[in-house]
Scaffold this motif. Structure first.
Motif, PDB file in Angstrom:
ATOM      1  N   ALA A   1       0.847  -1.200   0.000  1.00 46.13           N
ATOM      2  CA  ALA A   1       0.000   0.000   0.000  1.00 46.13           C
ATOM      3  C   ALA A   1       0.883   1.251   0.000  1.00 46.13           C
ATOM      4  CB  ALA A   1      -0.929  -0.009   1.211  1.00 46.13           C
ATOM      5  N   ALA A   2       1.908   1.244   0.854  1.00 41.83           N
ATOM      6  CA  ALA A   2       2.802   2.404   0.924  1.00 41.83           C
ATOM      7  C   ALA A   2       3.607   2.528  -0.362  1.00 41.83           C
ATOM      8  CB  ALA A   2       3.733   2.267   2.126  1.00 41.83           C
ATOM      9  N   GLU A   3       4.045   1.388  -0.862  1.00 50.34           N
ATOM     10  CA  GLU A   3       4.849   1.458  -2.082  1.00 50.34           C
ATOM     11  C   GLU A   3       4.021   1.975  -3.268  1.00 50.34           C
ATOM     12  OE1 GLU A   3       8.106  -1.344  -2.789  1.00 50.34           O
ATOM     13  OE2 GLU A   3       7.010  -1.903  -4.602  1.00 50.34           O
ATOM     14  N   SER A   4       2.765   1.574  -3.327  1.00 50.41           N
ATOM     15  CA  SER A   4       1.909   2.072  -4.412  1.00 50.41           C
ATOM     16  C   SER A   4       1.832   3.599  -4.362  1.00 50.41           C
ATOM     17  CB  SER A   4       0.487   1.518  -4.277  1.00 50.41           C
ATOM     18  OG  SER A   4       0.508   0.128  -4.332  1.00 50.41           O
ATOM     19  N   PHE A   5       1.642   4.109  -3.153  1.00 53.28           N
ATOM     20  CA  PHE A   5       1.570   5.564  -3.014  1.00 53.28           C
ATOM     21  C   PHE A   5       2.883   6.199  -3.478  1.00 53.28           C
ATOM     22  CE2 PHE A   5       2.206   9.579  -0.900  1.00 53.28           C
ATOM     23  CZ  PHE A   5       0.966  10.194  -1.004  1.00 53.28           C
ATOM     24  N   ARG A   6       3.982   5.595  -3.089  1.00 53.86           N
ATOM     25  CA  ARG A   6       5.268   6.188  -3.441  1.00 53.86           C
ATOM     26  C   ARG A   6       5.553   6.071  -4.936  1.00 53.86           C
ATOM     27  NH1 ARG A   6       7.225   3.186   0.993  1.00 53.86           N
ATOM     28  NH2 ARG A   6       8.522   2.098  -0.522  1.00 53.86           N
ATOM     29  N   ILE A   7       5.112   4.979  -5.542  1.00 51.68           N
ATOM     30  CA  ILE A   7       5.286   4.892  -7.009  1.00 51.68           C
ATOM     31  C   ILE A   7       4.530   6.040  -7.673  1.00 51.68           C
ATOM     32  CG2 ILE A   7       4.673   3.557  -9.084  1.00 51.68           C
ATOM     33  CD1 ILE A   7       5.304   1.015  -7.523  1.00 51.68           C
ATOM     34  N   ALA A   8       3.311   6.285  -7.178  1.00 57.09           N
ATOM     35  CA  ALA A   8       2.502   7.348  -7.781  1.00 57.09           C
ATOM     36  C   ALA A   8       3.156   8.715  -7.621  1.00 57.09           C
ATOM     37  CB  ALA A   8       1.108   7.350  -7.166  1.00 57.09           C
ATOM     38  N   THR A   9       3.890   8.919  -6.542  1.00 62.52           N
ATOM     39  CA  THR A   9       4.304  10.290  -6.207  1.00 62.52           C
ATOM     40  C   THR A   9       5.807  10.541  -6.268  1.00 62.52           C
ATOM     41  OG1 THR A   9       4.306   9.622  -3.877  1.00 62.52           O
ATOM     42  CG2 THR A   9       2.316  10.688  -4.694  1.00 62.52           C
ATOM     43  N   SER A  10       6.583   9.559  -6.696  1.00 62.17           N
ATOM     44  CA  SER A  10       8.041   9.736  -6.614  1.00 62.17           C
ATOM     45  C   SER A  10       8.713  10.173  -7.907  1.00 62.17           C
ATOM     46  CB  SER A  10       8.704   8.449  -6.114  1.00 62.17           C
ATOM     47  OG  SER A  10       8.352   8.232  -4.780  1.00 62.17           O
ATOM     48  N   GLY A  11       7.929  10.393  -8.948  1.00 63.87           N
ATOM     49  CA  GLY A  11       8.562  10.771 -10.210  1.00 63.87           C
ATOM     50  C   GLY A  11       8.789  12.268 -10.340  1.00 63.87           C
ATOM     51  N   VAL A  12       8.735  13.005  -9.230  1.00 63.56           N
ATOM     52  CA  VAL A  12       8.770  14.471  -9.323  1.00 63.56           C
ATOM     53  C   VAL A  12      10.055  15.057  -8.723  1.00 63.56           C
ATOM     54  CG1 VAL A  12       6.261  14.730  -9.326  1.00 63.56           C
ATOM     55  CG2 VAL A  12       7.493  14.638  -7.140  1.00 63.56           C
ATOM     56  N   GLU A  13      10.262  16.325  -9.001  1.00 65.13           N
ATOM     57  CA  GLU A  13      11.420  17.063  -8.465  1.00 65.13           C
ATOM     58  C   GLU A  13      11.310  17.220  -6.944  1.00 65.13           C
ATOM     59  OE1 GLU A  13      13.903  18.157 -10.315  1.00 65.13           O
ATOM     60  OE2 GLU A  13      12.905  17.384 -12.130  1.00 65.13           O
ATOM     61  N   ASP A  14      12.443  17.462  -6.311  1.00 61.30           N
ATOM     62  CA  ASP A  14      12.448  17.731  -4.861  1.00 61.30           C
ATOM     63  C   ASP A  14      11.521  18.883  -4.485  1.00 61.30           C
ATOM     64  OD1 ASP A  14      14.230  15.760  -4.427  1.00 61.30           O
ATOM     65  OD2 ASP A  14      15.954  17.068  -3.953  1.00 61.30           O
ATOM     66  N   SER A  15      11.497  19.878  -5.358  1.00 59.69           N
ATOM     67  CA  SER A  15      10.733  21.081  -5.007  1.00 59.69           C
ATOM     68  C   SER A  15       9.227  20.893  -5.185  1.00 59.69           C
ATOM     69  CB  SER A  15      11.208  22.253  -5.858  1.00 59.69           C
ATOM     70  OG  SER A  15      10.981  21.942  -7.219  1.00 59.69           O
ATOM     71  N   THR A  16       8.828  19.799  -5.791  1.00 61.73           N
ATOM     72  CA  THR A  16       7.391  19.544  -5.908  1.00 61.73           C
ATOM     73  C   THR A  16       6.907  18.973  -4.589  1.00 61.73           C
ATOM     74  OG1 THR A  16       7.409  19.312  -8.290  1.00 61.73           O
ATOM     75  CG2 THR A  16       5.669  18.146  -7.124  1.00 61.73           C
ATOM     76  N   GLN A  17       5.842  19.589  -4.077  1.00 55.60           N
ATOM     77  CA  GLN A  17       5.403  19.224  -2.733  1.00 55.60           C
ATOM     78  C   GLN A  17       4.228  18.252  -2.805  1.00 55.60           C
ATOM     79  OE1 GLN A  17       3.609  22.329  -0.058  1.00 55.60           O
ATOM     80  NE2 GLN A  17       5.465  21.916   1.121  1.00 55.60           N
ATOM     81  N   ILE A  18       4.466  17.033  -2.276  1.00 57.62           N
ATOM     82  CA  ILE A  18       3.420  16.010  -2.302  1.00 57.62           C
ATOM     83  C   ILE A  18       2.650  16.026  -0.980  1.00 57.62           C
ATOM     84  CG2 ILE A  18       2.956  13.521  -2.412  1.00 57.62           C
ATOM     85  CD1 ILE A  18       3.846  14.626  -5.103  1.00 57.62           C
ATOM     86  N   HIS A  19       1.340  16.200  -1.099  1.00 53.49           N
ATOM     87  CA  HIS A  19       0.465  16.140   0.072  1.00 53.49           C
ATOM     88  C   HIS A  19      -0.319  14.832   0.043  1.00 53.49           C
ATOM     89  CE1 HIS A  19       0.154  20.627   1.232  1.00 53.49           C
ATOM     90  NE2 HIS A  19       1.150  20.523   0.361  1.00 53.49           N
ATOM     91  N   SER A  20      -0.762  14.397   1.223  1.00 54.37           N
ATOM     92  CA  SER A  20      -1.735  13.317   1.245  1.00 54.37           C
ATOM     93  C   SER A  20      -2.736  13.582   2.350  1.00 54.37           C
ATOM     94  CB  SER A  20      -1.064  11.958   1.433  1.00 54.37           C
ATOM     95  OG  SER A  20      -2.039  10.935   1.267  1.00 54.37           O
ATOM     96  N   HIS A  21      -3.865  12.869   2.281  1.00 54.76           N
ATOM     97  CA  HIS A  21      -4.946  13.133   3.241  1.00 54.76           C
ATOM     98  C   HIS A  21      -5.597  11.829   3.682  1.00 54.76           C
ATOM     99  CE1 HIS A  21      -8.634  14.546   4.997  1.00 54.76           C
ATOM    100  NE2 HIS A  21      -9.313  13.833   4.115  1.00 54.76           N
ATOM    101  N   PHE A  22      -5.942  11.760   4.975  1.00 57.51           N
ATOM    102  CA  PHE A  22      -6.547  10.548   5.546  1.00 57.51           C
ATOM    103  C   PHE A  22      -7.711  10.922   6.438  1.00 57.51           C
ATOM    104  CE2 PHE A  22      -2.012  10.408   5.171  1.00 57.51           C
ATOM    105  CZ  PHE A  22      -1.831   9.323   4.333  1.00 57.51           C
ATOM    106  N   CYS A  23      -8.737  10.089   6.403  1.00 59.08           N
ATOM    107  CA  CYS A  23      -9.855  10.318   7.318  1.00 59.08           C
ATOM    108  C   CYS A  23     -10.566   9.011   7.584  1.00 59.08           C
ATOM    109  CB  CYS A  23     -10.808  11.357   6.737  1.00 59.08           C
ATOM    110  SG  CYS A  23     -11.349  11.025   5.078  1.00 59.08           S
ATOM    111  N   TYR A  24     -11.674   9.061   8.311  1.00 56.59           N
ATOM    112  CA  TYR A  24     -12.555   7.918   8.604  1.00 56.59           C
ATOM    113  C   TYR A  24     -12.013   6.918   9.602  1.00 56.59           C
ATOM    114  CZ  TYR A  24     -15.063   9.287   4.417  1.00 56.59           C
ATOM    115  OH  TYR A  24     -15.743   9.986   3.464  1.00 56.59           O
TER     116      TYR A  24
END
Ligand code: GLN
Ligand code: ZN
Length: 766
Positions: free
Chosen positions: A636-659
């Motif tokens: 699950a964590a790796e899937s998230f990181r695959i989705a979000t790791s192709g970007v520059e350092d300066s690109t800011q990745i946010h995530s959100h959790f609830c429920y």
């Protein structure tokens, strides 16, 4: 002879009759008598449908106006005092416990103001039950006799049924102590509760019921020793009572093996196991059956795929070889509550794909056909038809896209795909330089009020009443309003408001290859809330950018950073019906690659703050500790990181959790730069403490978006103050609990203004 059984049938009606009528009752448009009649009609339809299909063992007491666990609380009088002081009818007490009740005094009635009981997830299903809430003063006694009434109701129609009851151990273990009795352990109430089980079972026997299905699904959880021991106590007592019906101890949703010792000698007449979810438990669980009945859960109660008859027949034959044909029941794996009612009502599905599906009504036929096949009756035509459908699915281009498969396995093998270029402290330096945000940066979670106007325009567009250009123009004007508003009140990181999205999963499903959608495939989530999950039918990929156009337009309206907004791979997976022909892990990776392309496209288009929501990540957690769970956390964590790791350092990745209650360690593994979590209703100081070591930046939700209530600036200041006692100021973001789509503009405007003002207040102090 082998017999067939259904463990429970959906109670919502083929066209959501239950929802429409319960809501009509709540708003005073129909009276109790009319609502009760609707329930009766649904039950009659369900029973007749199963009878006509040829099911031998048909359930009763699987119906509820809200939740079957709450029905039991009413039956056993587990009703906290706060609900009894208003002299409400039994039906209204039931609904008040389910959803709270606020009513002004009138000439004939007193004012009422009472919140709902806690509602929690039913194991790992997307169903929620109302939590039994026990107090030292709980006065256990039978309150009515719903199971008997419904048994007799079916009998009057000439239909013999097997009543269903959640068993005593699960009923207690799924409950909690009320706030006036916090040191009370529910399982300690077993002795008080058992006489009521004896009483209701006796009544059922007197009414003519020979067998009762007694559900003990907690047996698939890791159980404390005293709860394990409770099974012996409970079932010996029931066995010792005179004149009770036979009991089939029923488990589902997982592996019973770790608790086998607790049930192996139980004096019940049979066991039911879920062999769809855990076929590997076969040898072990069958070893405790002896000369009892074995109910073989073989038709999936949790998913919508056609059963593979050839495989099921073989499986059941294996069971027959162990215990003998006359001890075998062919059954659904669990209640069919978790599947849509009838595939026949789907008129828009592609014919090839539709032929792969089976909803509750079709599953009833499946149970019967498998039973007939075992009995040697002539069902050759059905078996052939089934084999053809299974083959068509297996060989379809939709389920096998070699390019997607190749890319997925390459990504799994390539560690660099799931790693940002630098670690967080290094990224933070470039992000600080790029955005220059103030201390306590303010933002929102994504959606703004989904007004009636938005829904009307979306409907018009879907029906072809307005053109794509007109719709785009409308969506653009909505974004303009939202951006202007955010600038006015001084938010720092803006959102476009998600006016173009009907639902955070369906929206993406519709833009990806590999998904199918129903028009009527509703499933009860809780009470009158039903969902219509998309179905993942094939290999998933992204034919074109999904969100870039809207984000770029919104960014063009402001100089402040505009957050791109995506739904994460695990959430898309969890809120859909997944495939059962490839693992969830592979499906998650496929989704993550599609999202990675989107994240990269957003970055290229100048959207460099990107939020990927994963509210469902916690609910995917396997029910038991152990390798399956650690595996899940890993992919699950790796899937998230695959989705979000192709970007520059300066690109800011946010995530959100609830429920759900989150574990900071699970979130840490995602390595998002900023996370926002639902927080405003958590009054447990330990929860803040747990998050205080979270290494990256975090926004703890500051107000409840489910309520129209507007917190004052002072309240926000106090709330932030509490958090700052344990939380470092330079890591802290200021935001609401979740998206604002269910709110009105008035309270949104007021709450956000107060929230931003409170942030400004603290900036002045640091
Ligand atoms: N971005 C989504 C919204 O704001 C998140 C919804 C959710 O977490 N459930 O609506
Ligand atoms: Zn949320």
């Amino acid at each position: 002879m082998v017999s067939s059984a259904v463990l429970g049938f959906p109670r919502i009606g083929a066209f959501r009759e239950l929802k429409k009528n319960t809501e009509a009752y709540w708003s005073g448009k129909i009276d109790a008598e009319q609502l009760l009649k609707v329930g009766k009609d649904i039950r009659e339809k369900n029973w007749k449908l199963q009878k006509e299909a040829g099911v031998d063992i048909i359930p009763s007491n699987d119906f509820s106006f809200y939740d079957h666990v709450l029905d039991l609380s009413i039956l056993f009088n587990v009703i906290p005092d706060r609900y009894t002081k208003y002299e409400l009818s039994s039906l209204d007490t039931f609904f008040a416990m389910a959803r709270g009740l606020q009513r002004k005094a009138s000439e004939t009635t007193k004012a009422v103001d009472v919140p709902a009981l806690e509602m929690v997830k039913w194991f790992d299903a997307n169903y929620h039950y109302v939590r039994p809430t026990f107090s030292k003063s709980t006065n256990f006694k039978l309150n009515g006799q719903k199971p008997v009434d419904e048994y007799l109701e079916a009998k009057a129609l000439g239909i013999e049924t097997r009543p269903v009851l959640v068993g005593p151990v699960s009923y207690l273990f799924l409950g909690k102590a009320d706030k006036d009795s916090l040191d009370l352990e529910p399982i300690s109430l077993l002795e008080k509760l058992l006489p009521l089980y004896v009483e209701i079972l006796k009544k059922l026997a007197d009414a003519g019921a020979k067998v009762v299905q007694i559900d003990e699904p907690t047996l698939v959880l890791d159980l404390p020793e005293n709860v394990k021991a409770a099974f012996q106590t409970a079932y010996s007592k029931l066995a010792a009572a005179e004149g009770l019906p036979e009991l089939i101890l029923t488990t589902y949703f997982g592996d019973v093996r770790p608790n086998l010792d607790a049930i192996k000698e139980l004096p019940v007449s049979g066991f039911h196991f879920d062999f769809v979810r855990t076929p590997e438990q076969f040898d072990d669980v069958v070893s405790i059956v002896g000369d009892k009945t074995l109910s073989v859960g073989i038709v999936d109660g949790r998913n919508i795929w056609k059963n593979n008859f050839a495989e099921s027949v073989d499986f059941v034959k294996k069971a027959i070889a162990k215990v003998g044909a006359d001890k075998i029941i062919v059954a659904t794996s669990s209640s069919l509550l978790h599947t849509p009612v009838d595939l026949a009502n789907e008129k828009k599905l592609d014919a090839e794909i539709k032929n792969w599906f089976s909803f509750a009504t079709q599953k009833v036929d499946e149970v019967v056909t498998i039973t007939k096949a075992i009995a040697g009756e002539d069902v050759a035509a059905k078996l052939e038809e089934n084999a053809a459908a299974i083959k068509s699915r297996k060989e379809s281009k939709i389920t096998n896209n070699p390019e997607v498969r190749k890319r997925t396995s390459e990504a799994q093998a390539d560690e660099s795909m799931s790693k940002r270029h630098s670690d967080f402290p290094t990224r933070l330096v470039s992000q600080k330089a790029k955005y220059n945000l103030p201390l306590f940066p303010t933002t929102t979670i994504g959606s703004f009020p989904q007004t009636k106007e938005i829904r009307i325009n979306r409907n018009k567009f879907n029906k072809g009443e307005i053109s794509a250009e007109e719709y785009e123009k409308f969506i653009n004007s909505e974004m303009e309003t939202v951006v202007k508003f955010q600038e006015e009140i001084g938010l720092d990181v803006l959102v476009h408001g998600e006016p173009e999205r009907n639902d955070m999963v369906q929206y993406f499903g519709e833009k990806l290859n590999g998904f199918a959608f129903t028009t009527n495939g509703w499933v009860q989530s809780y009470g009158s809330r039903y969902v219509r999950p998309p179905i993942i039918v094939g290999d998933v990929d992204r034919p074109a950018a999904m969100t870039v156009k809207e984000s770029v337009y919104a960014q063009s309206l402001t100089k402040k950073p505009m957050k791109g907004m995506l739904t994460g791979p695990v959430t898309i997976l969890r809120w859909s019906f997944p495939r059962d022909d490839v693992t969830q892990k592979v499906q998650s990776y496929q989704l993550s690659l599609a999202l990675r392309d989107e994240v990269n496209d957003l970055e290229k288009a100048g959207i460099t703050v990107i939020q990927v929501d994963e509210p469902a990540i916690r609910e995917g957690l396997p029910l038991r500790a152990g390798s399956e769970r650690s595996d899940y956390l890993q992919w699950a964590a790796e899937s998230f990181r695959i989705a979000t790791s192709g970007v520059e350092d300066s690109t800011q990745i946010h995530s959100h959790f609830c429920y759900s209650d989150l574990d900071p360690n699970h979130i840490k593994a995602l390595d998002a730069d900023v996370v926002s979590i639902e927080f405003s209703k958590k009054d447990d100081p330990n929860y803040i403490q747990e998050f205080s070591n979270y290494p990256n930046h975090i926004g703890l939700g500051l107000f409840d978006i489910h309520s129209p209530r507007i917190p004052s600036k002072e309240e926000f200041i106090a709330r932030i103050g509490e958090i700052l006692k344990v939380y470092p100021a330079d890591k802290f973001w200021v935001n609401p609990d979740c998206g604002l789509k269910t709110r009105g503009w008035e309270e949104t405007r007021a709450s956000l203004t107060n929230m931003v003002d409170a942030a400004k207040y603290y900036r002045g102090k640091y």
